[in-house]
Scaffold this motif. Structure first.
Motif, PDB file in Angstrom:
ATOM      1  N   ILE A 128       0.825  -1.036  -0.185  1.00  0.00           N
ATOM      2  CA  ILE A 128       0.120   0.005   0.233  1.00  0.00           C
ATOM      3  C   ILE A 128       0.531   1.734   0.002  1.00  0.00           C
ATOM      4  CG2 ILE A 128      -1.499   1.433   1.339  1.00  0.00           C
ATOM      5  CD1 ILE A 128      -2.704  -0.811   0.231  1.00  0.00           C
ATOM      6  N   THR A 129       0.302   2.126  -0.668  1.00  0.00           N
ATOM      7  CA  THR A 129       1.075   3.534  -0.815  1.00  0.00           C
ATOM      8  C   THR A 129       0.015   4.109  -0.646  1.00  0.00           C
ATOM      9  OG1 THR A 129       1.233   3.523  -3.498  1.00  0.00           O
ATOM     10  CG2 THR A 129       3.626   2.800  -1.954  1.00  0.00           C
ATOM     11  N   TYR A 130       0.259   5.255  -0.723  1.00  0.00           N
ATOM     12  CA  TYR A 130      -0.444   6.491  -0.361  1.00  0.00           C
ATOM     13  C   TYR A 130      -0.221   7.641  -1.355  1.00  0.00           C
ATOM     14  CZ  TYR A 130      -0.585   3.997   4.167  1.00  0.00           C
ATOM     15  OH  TYR A 130      -1.093   3.761   4.909  1.00  0.00           O
ATOM     16  N   PHE A 131      -1.691   8.227  -1.629  1.00  0.00           N
ATOM     17  CA  PHE A 131      -1.373   9.591  -1.974  1.00  0.00           C
ATOM     18  C   PHE A 131      -2.728  10.505  -1.206  1.00  0.00           C
ATOM     19  CE2 PHE A 131      -5.275   6.463  -3.414  1.00  0.00           C
ATOM     20  CZ  PHE A 131      -5.745   7.531  -4.067  1.00  0.00           C
ATOM     21  N   ASP A 132      -2.738  11.786  -2.244  1.00  0.00           N
ATOM     22  CA  ASP A 132      -2.724  13.172  -1.667  1.00  0.00           C
ATOM     23  C   ASP A 132      -4.516  13.582  -1.944  1.00  0.00           C
ATOM     24  OD1 ASP A 132      -4.020  15.485   0.065  1.00  0.00           O
ATOM     25  OD2 ASP A 132      -2.620  16.447  -1.237  1.00  0.00           O
ATOM     26  N   GLY A 137      -5.998   8.954   1.116  1.00  0.00           N
ATOM     27  CA  GLY A 137      -6.487   8.501  -0.250  1.00  0.00           C
ATOM     28  C   GLY A 137      -4.524   6.915   0.154  1.00  0.00           C
ATOM     29  N   LEU A 138      -5.392   6.136  -0.435  1.00  0.00           N
ATOM     30  CA  LEU A 138      -4.457   4.711  -0.690  1.00  0.00           C
ATOM     31  C   LEU A 138      -4.691   3.594  -1.639  1.00  0.00           C
ATOM     32  CD1 LEU A 138      -6.140   1.891   0.719  1.00  0.00           C
ATOM     33  CD2 LEU A 138      -6.163   2.810   3.096  1.00  0.00           C
ATOM     34  N   ALA A 141      -1.827  -2.382  -6.223  1.00  0.00           N
ATOM     35  CA  ALA A 141      -1.759  -2.725  -8.481  1.00  0.00           C
ATOM     36  C   ALA A 141      -3.571  -3.040  -8.463  1.00  0.00           C
ATOM     37  CB  ALA A 141      -1.172  -3.722  -8.336  1.00  0.00           C
ATOM     38  N   GLU A 142      -4.548  -3.442  -7.464  1.00  0.00           N
ATOM     39  CA  GLU A 142      -5.890  -3.136  -7.243  1.00  0.00           C
ATOM     40  C   GLU A 142      -6.706  -2.865  -6.621  1.00  0.00           C
ATOM     41  OE1 GLU A 142      -6.056  -7.390  -6.353  1.00  0.00           O
ATOM     42  OE2 GLU A 142      -4.909  -8.255  -7.212  1.00  0.00           O
ATOM     43  N   ILE A 143      -6.950  -1.920  -5.589  1.00  0.00           N
ATOM     44  CA  ILE A 143      -7.536  -1.421  -5.633  1.00  0.00           C
ATOM     45  C   ILE A 143      -7.128   0.771  -5.066  1.00  0.00           C
ATOM     46  CG2 ILE A 143      -6.631  -1.784  -3.214  1.00  0.00           C
ATOM     47  CD1 ILE A 143      -9.995  -1.516  -2.832  1.00  0.00           C
ATOM     48  N   ALA A 144      -7.921   1.697  -5.112  1.00  0.00           N
ATOM     49  CA  ALA A 144      -7.503   2.644  -5.122  1.00  0.00           C
ATOM     50  C   ALA A 144      -8.457   3.259  -4.269  1.00  0.00           C
ATOM     51  CB  ALA A 144      -7.245   3.807  -6.372  1.00  0.00           C
ATOM     52  N   ALA A 145      -8.351   4.343  -3.098  1.00  0.00           N
ATOM     53  CA  ALA A 145      -9.585   3.645  -2.187  1.00  0.00           C
ATOM     54  C   ALA A 145      -9.299   5.653  -1.678  1.00  0.00           C
ATOM     55  CB  ALA A 145      -9.646   3.129  -1.025  1.00  0.00           C
ATOM     56  N   LEU A 146     -10.430   6.287  -1.235  1.00  0.00           N
ATOM     57  CA  LEU A 146     -10.370   7.473  -0.517  1.00  0.00           C
ATOM     58  C   LEU A 146     -11.069   7.628   0.291  1.00  0.00           C
ATOM     59  CD1 LEU A 146     -12.365   9.780  -1.860  1.00  0.00           C
ATOM     60  CD2 LEU A 146     -10.283   9.191  -3.994  1.00  0.00           C
ATOM     61  N   TRP A 147     -10.812   7.935   1.353  1.00  0.00           N
ATOM     62  CA  TRP A 147     -11.801   9.305   3.053  1.00  0.00           C
ATOM     63  C   TRP A 147     -12.118  10.437   2.443  1.00  0.00           C
ATOM     64  CZ3 TRP A 147     -15.762   6.729   5.481  1.00  0.00           C
ATOM     65  CH2 TRP A 147     -16.134   7.935   6.787  1.00  0.00           C
ATOM     66  N   MET A 148     -13.156  10.851   2.003  1.00  0.00           N
ATOM     67  CA  MET A 148     -12.914  12.158   1.422  1.00  0.00           C
ATOM     68  C   MET A 148     -14.960  12.590   2.477  1.00  0.00           C
ATOM     69  SD  MET A 148     -15.072  13.059  -2.020  1.00  0.00           S
ATOM     70  CE  MET A 148     -16.049  12.109  -2.121  1.00  0.00           C
ATOM     71  N   PRO A 149     -14.045  13.981   3.373  1.00  0.00           N
ATOM     72  CA  PRO A 149     -15.582  14.902   3.808  1.00  0.00           C
ATOM     73  C   PRO A 149     -16.730  14.837   2.815  1.00  0.00           C
ATOM     74  CG  PRO A 149     -13.307  15.800   3.966  1.00  0.00           C
ATOM     75  CD  PRO A 149     -13.663  14.494   2.498  1.00  0.00           C
ATOM     76  N   LEU A 203     -19.885  19.295   3.086  1.00  0.00           N
ATOM     77  CA  LEU A 203     -17.909  20.306   3.565  1.00  0.00           C
ATOM     78  C   LEU A 203     -17.640  19.886   2.383  1.00  0.00           C
ATOM     79  CD1 LEU A 203     -17.986  17.868   6.113  1.00  0.00           C
ATOM     80  CD2 LEU A 203     -17.591  20.156   6.526  1.00  0.00           C
ATOM     81  N   PRO A 204     -15.436  20.716   2.021  1.00  0.00           N
ATOM     82  CA  PRO A 204     -15.320  20.884   1.161  1.00  0.00           C
ATOM     83  C   PRO A 204     -14.762  19.122   0.703  1.00  0.00           C
ATOM     84  CG  PRO A 204     -14.134  22.689   2.321  1.00  0.00           C
ATOM     85  CD  PRO A 204     -15.786  22.171   3.131  1.00  0.00           C
ATOM     86  N   SER A 205     -14.496  18.285  -0.444  1.00  0.00           N
ATOM     87  CA  SER A 205     -14.263  17.060  -0.787  1.00  0.00           C
ATOM     88  C   SER A 205     -12.675  16.365  -0.377  1.00  0.00           C
ATOM     89  CB  SER A 205     -14.329  17.093  -1.992  1.00  0.00           C
ATOM     90  OG  SER A 205     -13.088  16.950  -3.358  1.00  0.00           O
ATOM     91  N   LYS A 206     -11.644  17.806  -0.234  1.00  0.00           N
ATOM     92  CA  LYS A 206     -10.286  17.703  -0.203  1.00  0.00           C
ATOM     93  C   LYS A 206      -9.466  17.038  -1.574  1.00  0.00           C
ATOM     94  CE  LYS A 206      -9.989  18.745   4.673  1.00  0.00           C
ATOM     95  NZ  LYS A 206      -9.669  18.138   5.783  1.00  0.00           N
ATOM     96  N   LEU A 207     -10.267  17.021  -2.715  1.00  0.00           N
ATOM     97  CA  LEU A 207      -9.853  16.490  -4.063  1.00  0.00           C
ATOM     98  C   LEU A 207      -8.882  17.201  -4.296  1.00  0.00           C
ATOM     99  CD1 LEU A 207     -12.925  14.411  -5.039  1.00  0.00           C
ATOM    100  CD2 LEU A 207     -11.163  13.288  -3.429  1.00  0.00           C
ATOM    101  N   PRO A 208      -8.025  16.740  -5.361  1.00  0.00           N
ATOM    102  CA  PRO A 208      -7.087  16.840  -5.957  1.00  0.00           C
ATOM    103  C   PRO A 208      -7.850  18.367  -6.879  1.00  0.00           C
ATOM    104  CG  PRO A 208      -6.554  14.952  -6.165  1.00  0.00           C
ATOM    105  CD  PRO A 208      -7.805  15.158  -5.634  1.00  0.00           C
ATOM    106  N   ASN A 209      -7.449  19.519  -7.586  1.00  0.00           N
ATOM    107  CA  ASN A 209      -7.947  20.104  -8.724  1.00  0.00           C
ATOM    108  C   ASN A 209      -7.878  19.588 -10.470  1.00  0.00           C
ATOM    109  OD1 ASN A 209      -8.827  21.851  -7.102  1.00  0.00           O
ATOM    110  ND2 ASN A 209      -6.395  23.109  -7.138  1.00  0.00           N
TER     111      ASN A 209
END
Length: 209
Positions: A128-132, A137-138, A141-149, A203-209
């Protein structure tokens, strides 16, 4: 005829025979793994309506989705702006086997560490690696998941609610691990943007633009 020349002529049939046997074995292996199986084609209109940019998503699936002779999609979309919000699109292959799912579901706020332990489907995608994106976000090679406000005060509980969003290759994508990881991240973030809007999150999503 010299002795070395005679030996070379004796060895050549064995060399050619061995090469042919290896080639035949390689072809058989490729056949058994489905390399020659006809891949079904996915049109934009085949993709679930709750998926953004269906044309681009269809192009990705046509090149990277696990190989199948046919593809079908099932949609579960309940865009109620509260705890019951859910948005899901699942791709099915031969024998109705689930191959891939995009998923978004609202849930009570908690630390991202607790979220990661309880909301990520089991998988064999490796490290697992993390993304912004979102709170966290984590990916592998099989999943990308994020916890969003999402909701400041969900209307039933009056508590803060966030949203789990993931892109999950139940059958691994036909791509390198690096390429698969990036494809999954891109799909998860795109799906999260639409889910945030569909759920009427405040709430703001905090997702990248």
């Amino acid at each position: 005829m010299t002795e070395p020349t005679r030996h070379r002529r004796i060895r050549q049939p064995f060399i050619y025979g061995g090469t042919a046997a290896l080639a035949a074995a390689g072809l058989l292996t490729a056949y058994l793994l489905g390399a020659f199986e006809k891949r079904g084609h996915i049109d934009a209109d085949d993709i679930c309506r709750n998926v953004p940019n269906r044309k681009a998503t269809a192009q990705i699936f046509n090149s990277e989705l696990a190989r199948s002779a046919r593809y079908d999609f099932t949609e579960n979309w309940r865009p109620d702006p509260d705890w019951s919000f859910i948005s899901r699109c699942t791709a099915h292959g031969d024998d109705d086997r689930a191959l891939f799912t995009l998923h978004a579901k609202a849930g009570p706020d908690k630390s991202w560490q607790q979220w990661a332990k309880t909301h990520i489907p089991p998988n064999d995608g490796g490290e697992i690696t993390y993304f912004d994106a979102g709170v966290k976000g984590l990916s592998n090679a099989e999943i990308a998941a994020l916890w969003m406000p999402c909701y400041t005060h969900e209307k039933t509980s009056n508590s803060q609610y966030n949203m789990t969003v993931y892109a999950f290759a139940i059958d691994p994508l036909e791509a390198s691990d690096k390429e698969a990881r990036q494809t999954l991240i891109d799909l998860a973030i795109s799906f999260a943007r639409k889910a945030h809007k569909d759920a009427k999150c405040d709430l703001p999503s905090k997702l990248p633009n």
